[in-house]
Design an enzyme around this catalytic site. Structure first.
Site, PDB file in Angstrom:
ATOM      1  N   ASP A 248      44.644  -6.627 -33.332  1.00 36.05           N
ATOM      2  CA  ASP A 248      44.196  -5.273 -33.648  1.00 36.05           C
ATOM      3  C   ASP A 248      45.292  -4.257 -33.384  1.00 36.05           C
ATOM      4  OD1 ASP A 248      41.875  -6.419 -34.207  1.00 36.05           O
ATOM      5  OD2 ASP A 248      40.672  -5.357 -32.703  1.00 36.05           O
TER       6      ASP A 248
ATOM      7  N   TYR B  86      47.767  -4.193 -36.074  1.00 38.08           N
ATOM      8  CA  TYR B  86      47.163  -3.537 -37.232  1.00 38.08           C
ATOM      9  C   TYR B  86      47.160  -2.020 -37.023  1.00 38.08           C
ATOM     10  CZ  TYR B  86      43.581  -2.227 -40.644  1.00 38.08           C
ATOM     11  OH  TYR B  86      42.891  -1.631 -41.673  1.00 38.08           O
ATOM     12  N   ASP B  87      46.811  -1.607 -35.807  1.00 37.76           N
ATOM     13  CA  ASP B  87      46.789  -0.173 -35.518  1.00 37.76           C
ATOM     14  C   ASP B  87      48.165   0.453 -35.684  1.00 37.76           C
ATOM     15  OD1 ASP B  87      44.109  -0.202 -35.007  1.00 37.76           O
ATOM     16  OD2 ASP B  87      44.312  -0.377 -32.821  1.00 37.76           O
TER      17      ASP B  87
ATOM     18  N   GLU C  91      31.535   5.853 -23.788  1.00 39.98           N
ATOM     19  CA  GLU C  91      30.850   4.554 -23.744  1.00 39.98           C
ATOM     20  C   GLU C  91      31.797   3.456 -24.214  1.00 39.98           C
ATOM     21  OE1 GLU C  91      28.517   6.310 -27.104  1.00 39.98           O
ATOM     22  OE2 GLU C  91      28.284   4.216 -27.663  1.00 39.98           O
TER      23      GLU C  91
ATOM     24  N   LYS D  80      33.653   0.701 -26.293  1.00 38.05           N
ATOM     25  CA  LYS D  80      33.818   0.401 -27.721  1.00 38.05           C
ATOM     26  C   LYS D  80      33.672  -1.112 -27.858  1.00 38.05           C
ATOM     27  CE  LYS D  80      36.816   1.327 -31.668  1.00 38.05           C
ATOM     28  NZ  LYS D  80      36.630   0.056 -32.320  1.00 38.05           N
TER      29      LYS D  80
ATOM     30  N   ASP E 251      33.599  -4.764 -29.321  1.00 38.09           N
ATOM     31  CA  ASP E 251      34.450  -5.425 -30.310  1.00 38.09           C
ATOM     32  C   ASP E 251      33.640  -6.444 -31.099  1.00 38.09           C
ATOM     33  OD1 ASP E 251      36.720  -5.930 -31.674  1.00 38.09           O
ATOM     34  OD2 ASP E 251      37.701  -7.096 -30.099  1.00 38.09           O
TER      35      ASP E 251
ATOM     36  N   TYR F   6      24.263   2.171 -31.080  1.00 38.86           N
ATOM     37  CA  TYR F   6      24.977   3.320 -30.510  1.00 38.86           C
ATOM     38  C   TYR F   6      25.024   4.567 -31.388  1.00 38.86           C
ATOM     39  CZ  TYR F   6      28.676   0.815 -33.078  1.00 38.86           C
ATOM     40  OH  TYR F   6      29.394   0.152 -34.024  1.00 38.86           O
TER      41      TYR F   6
ATOM     42  N   LYS G 103      32.119  10.906 -27.717  1.00 45.38           N
ATOM     43  CA  LYS G 103      31.369  11.605 -28.768  1.00 45.38           C
ATOM     44  C   LYS G 103      30.876  12.931 -28.221  1.00 45.38           C
ATOM     45  CE  LYS G 103      29.611   7.187 -30.483  1.00 45.38           C
ATOM     46  NZ  LYS G 103      28.495   6.248 -30.354  1.00 45.38           N
TER      47      LYS G 103
ATOM     48  N   LYS H  93      41.635   3.568 -27.351  1.00 47.23           N
ATOM     49  CA  LYS H  93      41.842   2.111 -27.281  1.00 47.23           C
ATOM     50  C   LYS H  93      42.534   1.719 -25.972  1.00 47.23           C
ATOM     51  CE  LYS H  93      40.842   0.445 -31.485  1.00 47.23           C
ATOM     52  NZ  LYS H  93      41.729  -0.374 -32.154  1.00 47.23           N
TER      53      LYS H  93
ATOM     54  N   CYS I 179      48.556 -37.146  -6.538  1.00 45.05           N
ATOM     55  CA  CYS I 179      48.281 -36.958  -7.958  1.00 45.05           C
ATOM     56  C   CYS I 179      46.765 -36.983  -8.201  1.00 45.05           C
ATOM     57  CB  CYS I 179      48.949 -38.073  -8.746  1.00 45.05           C
ATOM     58  SG  CYS I 179      48.445 -38.129 -10.464  1.00 45.05           S
TER      59      CYS I 179
ATOM     60  N   CYS J  38      45.740 -40.310 -10.246  1.00 47.30           N
ATOM     61  CA  CYS J  38      45.772 -41.689  -9.742  1.00 47.30           C
ATOM     62  C   CYS J  38      45.832 -41.777  -8.221  1.00 47.30           C
ATOM     63  CB  CYS J  38      46.954 -42.443 -10.340  1.00 47.30           C
ATOM     64  SG  CYS J  38      48.538 -41.885  -9.715  1.00 47.30           S
TER      65      CYS J  38
ATOM     66  N   CYS K  93      54.130 -36.991  -9.781  1.00 43.35           N
ATOM     67  CA  CYS K  93      53.368 -38.148  -9.332  1.00 43.35           C
ATOM     68  C   CYS K  93      54.303 -39.353  -9.331  1.00 43.35           C
ATOM     69  CB  CYS K  93      52.226 -38.369 -10.315  1.00 43.35           C
ATOM     70  SG  CYS K  93      51.530 -40.002 -10.213  1.00 43.35           S
TER      71      CYS K  93
ATOM     72  N   CYS L  15      49.499 -44.652 -13.169  1.00 37.62           N
ATOM     73  CA  CYS L  15      48.877 -43.337 -13.330  1.00 37.62           C
ATOM     74  C   CYS L  15      48.333 -43.194 -14.756  1.00 37.62           C
ATOM     75  CB  CYS L  15      49.897 -42.242 -13.047  1.00 37.62           C
ATOM     76  SG  CYS L  15      49.191 -40.611 -13.279  1.00 37.62           S
TER      77      CYS L  15
HETATM   78  S1  IVH Z   1      30.310   5.286 -33.087  1.00 37.34           S
HETATM   79  C1  IVH Z   1      31.553   7.407 -37.471  1.00 37.34           C
HETATM   80  N1  IVH Z   1      30.259   3.839 -30.916  1.00 37.34           N
HETATM   81  O1  IVH Z   1      34.155   1.115 -33.789  1.00 37.34           O
HETATM   82  C2  IVH Z   1      31.573   6.129 -36.724  1.00 37.34           C
HETATM   83  N2  IVH Z   1      31.392   2.950 -32.800  1.00 37.34           N
HETATM   84  O2  IVH Z   1      36.483   2.476 -35.042  1.00 37.34           O
HETATM   85  C3  IVH Z   1      30.833   6.239 -35.447  1.00 37.34           C
HETATM   86  N3  IVH Z   1      32.306   0.707 -32.424  1.00 37.34           N
HETATM   87  O3  IVH Z   1      32.900   1.449 -37.024  1.00 37.34           O
HETATM   88  C4  IVH Z   1      30.894   4.998 -34.692  1.00 37.34           C
HETATM   89  N4  IVH Z   1      31.632   0.484 -30.361  1.00 37.34           N
HETATM   90  O4  IVH Z   1      32.157  -0.594 -35.630  1.00 37.34           O
HETATM   91  C5  IVH Z   1      30.685   3.918 -32.187  1.00 37.34           C
HETATM   92  N5  IVH Z   1      30.094   2.652 -28.933  1.00 37.34           N
HETATM   93  C6  IVH Z   1      30.513   2.723 -30.191  1.00 37.34           C
HETATM   94  C7  IVH Z   1      31.239   1.696 -30.789  1.00 37.34           C
HETATM   95  C8  IVH Z   1      31.655   1.837 -32.100  1.00 37.34           C
HETATM   96  C9  IVH Z   1      32.263  -0.087 -31.367  1.00 37.34           C
HETATM   97  C10 IVH Z   1      32.995   0.372 -33.668  1.00 37.34           C
HETATM   98  C11 IVH Z   1      32.179   0.625 -34.904  1.00 37.34           C
HETATM   99  C12 IVH Z   1      32.964   1.631 -35.662  1.00 37.34           C
HETATM  100  C13 IVH Z   1      34.342   1.453 -35.131  1.00 37.34           C
HETATM  101  C14 IVH Z   1      35.146   2.702 -35.259  1.00 37.34           C
END
Ligand code: IVH
Length: 705
Positions: free
Chosen positions: A45, A48-49, A128, A130, A132, A240, A304, A328, A422, A425, A446, A452
């Site tokens: 990930d 990718y990021d 909260e 995230k 995976d 969530y 949020k 992240k 060992c 044996c 050993c 053995c």
């Molecule tokens: S809220 C507008 N809360 O992370 C999207 N997403 O990178 C609001 N994810 O697509 C998403 N834990 O698949 C939210 N506690 C959490 C999350 C969460 C994992 C994932 C979700 C989302 C992606 C965003």
């Protein structure tokens, strides 16, 4: 990084930027396809990021280069054809990522400015884990689960209702009163790492697909066409957020999640409401610390804005809300618990400590074991069972334990004591002095050699090898096959194979891939070696540090097998007796070899094997050196390609004839035997005026003797 071009973005020309964007779009699209549609990602990930981060940064500098096919303009990948499609009433978008504290502070500042909040106004923000996994949208109408859709491209997903209905965590009916007419509950389907490992083990047993990590396993399980397969997969769910809601059961993020809980939906307990970046960051650090113990994978913290009216005012820009942020965790490192240390015994007797860990995902891979290298490494790091350890995985490299977290060390732990026997044996395990450095070897080994179980196949392979018993046709594959059958455990069994066969204990000729002829040939090859010279016999025992030359030295010194065995048994009794001294006094045998031979004969099971072998084979004294040979006493160098013999054969033939074989040419060299392709040694020979002959001439000369 795979983008291939890490030039400072400020220095990019427009045409360079355009070219790089095209490349990045292609790479990201390929990774998206693998991740979303094939559940088989090939980059972590964080890698990718990095790609996405670079794309977005370039687009930020050159906004007119943004094209509609840019990943910044969309989320995920189109829905798969195999499932029915579901149009999301509210798009399922993504979150912007942050990797540093400053980015979190900027986020809070941006929100406050957008809302034009006075400096003293409180702004509540939730934090909260995230999760995976894979996001899912569950539609409940009058409390009844009627639809389940994957994210797809954010606008249209796949209808996976039949599969989702099999997940125990997902209620098919919401509980409680005043349920909304219709609500899209959104959340994450995930798999626990320990369940994932069990699933993969079962998959392996049945030869089915192995998943790269719990997230891929969860995604692959949800996309099964056969719901009964999904039902057998250990999937879980956390709710969530929401899409369309009519009506929404609260005015804040927090209140809505409490309502979800009342309705019987699983909601993560680790959500807090903070009012300052410091509080959010404190929770981030806490979750990062506790990550290993949670039992499910998280890859960051989601912030949020708590008030939903604020969320509505803040709205979205392109694919992500202004009201949310994903902070992240830094890539490739994780903490977990060291549950045990196991000792693995390698094919040569080397004992390697392996950490057994509470499974944790590091860089997209579940790690349950890590090497601790050797005894000193464990002592140096003072890693103890029960410790919380820091794990690192770089690229494809085997995970490493960087150290332990002192504050988390449980009371009463003891330093790890490396076993001196060992585990396979029960033989003594020793650390030798490295003859090259004169230092204690890092590896404990050993000494059980021939008995053995961990070393048996390797020892058998060595025993029959060309410079040892040289049993033709008894290759590694056959040894492994016979070993697996239980026919061959230690070298003496080789010589009873035929009689066992006759007793019909196991009929070789009837095996697949065998026949009368091949069975007969193998027995003939074994029988041809029932007489063997002493040096080969000693070499075949596989005593550490006793190579072909040392074996010959020992054979010459002791003459017969009876004398050799008798003296070695005596030398093994103590390192302070005459026999041991006599052994180490032999020219070419030092302390290291002496110790190793003595240790071998100190193990009863080794002497038993030697004794049993002698019941089946006749060991001849070493062939006497032929002092009448024209090459006796000469120093010979073989160079270039030899066509009639291998280098080893040439060497032992020359030595049998009393010549000394050297690897390099000097003025002391008498003969250089040069084959085609001889290079620098030939030049050296010419320089020193050394006689150079070809292979045929060599044979002519030695045949005279
Ligand atoms: S809220 C507008 N809360 O992370 C999207 N997403 O990178 C609001 N994810 O697509 C998403 N834990 O698949 C939210 N506690 C959490 C999350 C969460 C994992 C994932 C979700 C989302 C992606 C965003």
């Amino acid at each position: 990084m795979p983008s291939g071009n890490a030039t400072n973005i400020q220095k990019l020309s427009k045409s360079q930027a355009k070219a790089e964007l095209r490349k990045l779009i292609k790479q990201i699209a390929e990774h998206d396809e693998r991740y979303y549609q094939r559940d088989a990602p090939i980059v972590s990930d964080s890698d990718y990021d990095v790609l996405r981060g670079r794309l977005e940064a370039i687009e930020k500098r050159f906004p007119d280069l943004v094209t509609p096919d840019s990943p910044s303009q969309k989320v995920g990948a189109p829905a798969l054809e195999k499932f029915g499609k579901v149009r999301h009433r509210f798009p399922m978008l993504s979150l912007n990522n942050a990797f540093s504290n400053e980015e979190v502070e900027d986020f809070v500042g941006r929100v406050r400015r957008f809302l034009k909040l006075p400096a003293d106004a409180t702004l509540e923000i939730t934090a909260e884990p995230k999760i995976d996994g894979l996001s899912i949208s569950l539609r409940y109408e009058n409390g009844e689960l009627v639809e389940a859709a994957t994210r797809g491209d954010g606008y249209e997903g796949e209808n996976v209702i039949a599969n989702v209905k099999t997940i125990g965590d997902v209620p098919k009916r919401l509980t409680g009163r005043n349920l909304p007419k219709a609500i899209d509950i959104r959340g994450e389907i995930y798999m626990r790492p320990e369940d994932f490992l069990k699933l993969n083990a079962a998959q392996e047993r049945t030869g089915s697909k192995i998943f790269a990590n719990p997230r891929s396993a969860a995604a692959g399980s949800v996309r099964q066409l056969d719901a009964s397969i999904t039902a057998a997969r250990p999937l879980r769910f956390f709710a969530y957020t929401w899409g369309e809601a009519n009506p929404l059961p609260g005015k804040t993020q927090w209140e809505v999640c409490q309502a979800f809980k009342r309705w019987g939906l699983p909601v993560n307990e680790l959500m807090i409401v903070g009012t300052s970046p410091e509080q959010l960051l404190k929770h981030y650090r806490k979750l990062e610390q506790e990550r290993a113990k949670l039992g499910y994978d998280i890859d960051g913290v989601v912030y949020k804005v708590n008030r939903i009216d604020y969320q509505e005012r803040l709205g979205f820009i392109s694919r992500a809300p202004r009201w949310g942020l994903a902070h992240k965790f830094t890539a490739e490192k994780a903490m977990t618990i060291l549950e045990g240390i196991e000792i693995q015994v390698g094919r040569t007797g080397a004992m390697t400590p392996v950490a057994r860990l509470k499974p944790v995902t590091v860089g997209g891979v579940v790690v349950a074991n890590a090497t601790l290298h050797n005894e000193d490494e464990v002592a140096r790091k003072d890693i103890r069972i029960g410790d919380t350890v820091i794990l690192q995985r770089a690229g494809d490299v085997i995970p490493q334990i960087l150290g332990f977290v002192p504050e988390k060390r449980p009371a009463g732990t003891k330093p790890y004591k490396f076993p001196e026997r060992c585990p396979a044996c029960g033989s003594h395990a020793v650390r030798e002095i490295n003859p090259n450095t004169n230092k204690l070897d890092a590896v404990r080994r050993c000494t059980g050699g021939l008995i053995c179980p961990a070393q048996r196949v390797e020892r058998l392979r060595h025993f029959v090898s060309r410079l040892a018993f040289d049993i033709e046709g008894m290759g590694e594959k056959i040894i492994q096959e016979f070993f697996d059958e239980g026919w061959l455990e230690s070298p003496p069994d080789i010589f009873t194979l035929e009689s066992q066969d006759r007793k019909a204990a196991h009929r070789l000729a009837e095996r697949e891939g065998w026949g009368e002829v091949s069975a007969r040939n193998l027995f003939a090859a074994i029988n041809a070696r029932r007489t063997v010279p002493l040096d080969r016999f000693i070499f075949a025992l596989g005593i550490r540090h006793v190579g072909e030359t040392t074996a010959r030295t020992l054979a010459r010194a002791y003459g017969t097998v009876e004398t050799f065995v008798q003296h070695m048994n005596a030398a093994a009794r103590s390192r302070d007796n005459d026999e041991f001294r006599r052994l180490t006094d032999i020219d070419g045998i030092g302390e290291v070899v002496g110790n190793s031979v003595a240790e071998f004969f100190a193990e009863k099971h080794n002497t038993k094997v030697v004794k049993e072998l002698l019941d089946h084979v006749r060991v001849t004294p070493l062939e006497r050196i032929n002092s009448t040979s024209p090459v006796a006493g000469k120093t010979v160098v073989f160079t270039g390609a030899l066509e009639r013999m291998t280098r080893e054969e040439a060497k032992s033939m020359a030595e049998r004839l009393g010549a000394k074989v050297s690897g390099s040419v000097s003025k002391n060299t008498d003969i250089v035997v040069a084959g085609p392709g001889a290079g620098s040694k030939l030049k050296e020979a010419q320089k020193h005026g050394v006689e150079v002959i070809d292979e045929d001439e060599w044979f002519r000369r030695i045949q005279q003797s």
